[in-house]
Scaffold this active site. Structure first.
Site, PDB file in Angstrom:
ATOM      1  N   ASP A 171       8.045   0.777   4.728  1.00  0.00           N
ATOM      2  CA  ASP A 171       9.220  -0.037   4.420  1.00  0.00           C
ATOM      3  C   ASP A 171      10.534   0.638   4.806  1.00  0.00           C
ATOM      4  O   ASP A 171      11.588   0.024   4.723  1.00  0.00           O
ATOM      5  CB  ASP A 171       9.257  -0.351   2.924  1.00  0.00           C
ATOM      6  CG  ASP A 171       9.466   0.917   2.096  1.00  0.00           C
ATOM      7  OD1 ASP A 171       8.580   1.781   2.113  1.00  0.00           O
ATOM      8  OD2 ASP A 171      10.512   1.042   1.450  1.00  0.00           O
ATOM      9  N   TYR A 265      15.519   9.629   8.196  1.00  0.00           N
ATOM     10  CA  TYR A 265      14.640  10.751   7.858  1.00  0.00           C
ATOM     11  C   TYR A 265      14.703  11.872   8.895  1.00  0.00           C
ATOM     12  O   TYR A 265      14.248  12.988   8.637  1.00  0.00           O
ATOM     13  CB  TYR A 265      13.187  10.278   7.714  1.00  0.00           C
ATOM     14  CG  TYR A 265      12.814   9.816   6.330  1.00  0.00           C
ATOM     15  CD1 TYR A 265      11.884  10.498   5.577  1.00  0.00           C
ATOM     16  CD2 TYR A 265      13.399   8.684   5.766  1.00  0.00           C
ATOM     17  CE1 TYR A 265      11.529  10.081   4.308  1.00  0.00           C
ATOM     18  CE2 TYR A 265      13.059   8.256   4.499  1.00  0.00           C
ATOM     19  CZ  TYR A 265      12.124   8.958   3.771  1.00  0.00           C
ATOM     20  OH  TYR A 265      11.789   8.540   2.508  1.00  0.00           O
TER      21      TYR A 265
END
Length: 442
Positions: A171, A265
């Protein structure tokens, strides 16, 4: 009239389970349901949520059968979809992953670096076990697997369950696209047509267009170079300060290559020194989740159970849950929706390992998914991805072979770890902490 489906949520004791159920119930027009089951091997933890979830289901649609069980046969019999989000070792082991890494001056994070490798070594067996239950009791079921760390789990599935009806998803890009839509003044991420390539938690957007076909990527990059993935006032669609800080750091990631929009990330790989410097080795993200989200969700479920009603609940639908409903709907009703999935490359990225599990757009219908062609990718991104894919493959090698050296190599190759010496020290501590969870390494 649409066929009604039966769903089992594997990892039923997760604090994300209530919001997944809320999303399923909010979309019964798209995906009608006849059964919702919870399955977990930790009965005590699942029971903290189960009664509240049953009340929520019955108040929304009493015709839907509800069951919470620790029996895999009951859980997986007569099921069309398994929504899998298991966490082997739960949050106490996540805390160990994070703190052992930080003790050695290395990024302590759930899915990146040593923490992701340790978590992957625990997760592989649990995911494979659930696939076997599914195939034994409901062989036509689809598993929508978003158990972390998704990249390592997906590589294990490719290698060890190549013919299984498993689709690996994440997600994280969805959350970023929600914020990107907000930045661009677009009503919803579903109003955007995106092109994306990479690995799980390790990718880049190459195009972001509106429905009229106008390319919005330059406008988005201009904004991100100034504000990161935050609004100009510093706000945005964030659950807490740590996510907001991650969104702000996007401006530094973009500066490294201002032609593509990065997954946030990537900060863990490109700026590991910054991450360590801004981490508390005594109070990590796992501690924060245990002290906030866990207490809030379990507390609210206890209140619902005691009250006998979910009216006025503070539980909310989760952003990741909407992705799961869209995917299940595409499989059930052949909608041919375009979605980001983690799939074997097989030439979709022309100049990259054909066996690598990559995250790219796919068209989804009743027979599964069809990856879209990406073409060639730039040298910088290709180099980063090749290093990270090797880490993931070596980790699965280590799990399969029980190989100490393969796991040492995986840790050494991770961009978050400064040397083989540090990698070995982390590994030795991780082995001690993961007794009973990892295969024995020799």
């Amino acid at each position: 009239m649409k066929k009604k489906s039966s769903v089992v949520i594997a990892g039923g004791g997760s604090t994300y389970t209530p919001e997944i159920i809320l999303m399923l119930l909010d979309n019964l027009d798209k995906l009608p349901l006849r059964k919702i089951k919870l399955y977990d091997n930790d009965e005590e933890r699942q029971n903290k949520l189960a009664k509240a979830c049953e009340i929520i289901v019955k108040e929304k649609d009493p015709s839907i059968e509800f069951l919470a069980t620790t029996d895999p046969e009951l859980a997986y019999t007569d099921v069309d979809f398994c929504l899998a989000h298991i966490r082997v070792g739960q949050l106490p082991m996540r805390e160990m992953d994070e703190k052992i890494s930080l003790k050695h001056g290395v990024v302590g994070q759930e899915t990146c670096g040593p923490g992701g490798i340790a978590y992957g070594m625990r997760s592989i067996g649990g995911v494979l076990e659930n696939i076997e239950y599914m195939e034994k009791y409901s062989p036509n079921c689809w598993m929508l697997n978003y158990s972390n760390p998704a990249a390592i789990v997906a590589e294990a599935c490719r290698r060890l369950k190549p013919n299984s009806r498993v689709i690996n998803i994440c997600d994280m890009p969805i959350g970023m696209e929600n914020t990107m839509a907000e930045i661009l003044g677009v009503a919803s991420r579903k109003e955007l047509d995106v092109r994306y390539f990479g690995l799980n938690h390790f990718g880049w957007w190459t195009s972001v267009k509106d429905k009229e076909g106008n390319e919005l990527l330059p406008k988005l990059l201009e904004h991100q170079l100034k504000y990161g993935n935050c609004m100009t006032d510093g706000g945005g669609n964030f659950t807490d300060d740590s996510w907001q800080e991650t969104a702000r750091k996007v401006k530094d990631i973009v500066a490294v290559d201002p032609t593509l929009v990065p997954n946030s990330y990537l900060k863990y790989y490109l700026f590991p020194d910054y991450v360590v410097e801004h981490s508390d080795p005594n109070y990590t993200r796992a501690n924060q989740v245990m002290d906030t989200r866990e207490k809030r969700v379990f507390g609210e479920c206890a209140r619902i159970e005691k009250a006998g009603t979910a009216v006025g609940t503070c539980l909310e639908i989760g952003i990741h849950a909407s992705f799961i409903v869209d995917l299940a709907t595409a499989l059930a009703f052949n909608t041919h929706e375009r979605m980001l999935l983690i799939v074997q490359n097989n030439g979709a990225i022309e100049n990259f390992d054909p066996e690598a599990m990559v995250e790219i757009p796919c068209i989804v219908g009743k027979d599964g998914y069809e990856p879209l062609s990406i073409g060639k990718i730039p040298t910088f991104q290709k180099g980063l991805m090749e290093e990270q894919v090797a880490v993931e493959k070596l980790t699965v090698d280590a799990w399969q072979e029980g190989s100490y050296h393969k796991l040492w190599q995986a840790l050494t190759l991770s961009k978050t770890v400064p040397s083989a010496t540090v990698a070995k020290a982390i590994l030795d501590d991780m082995i001690e902490a993961n007794k009973g969870y990892w295969p024995e390494l020799k």
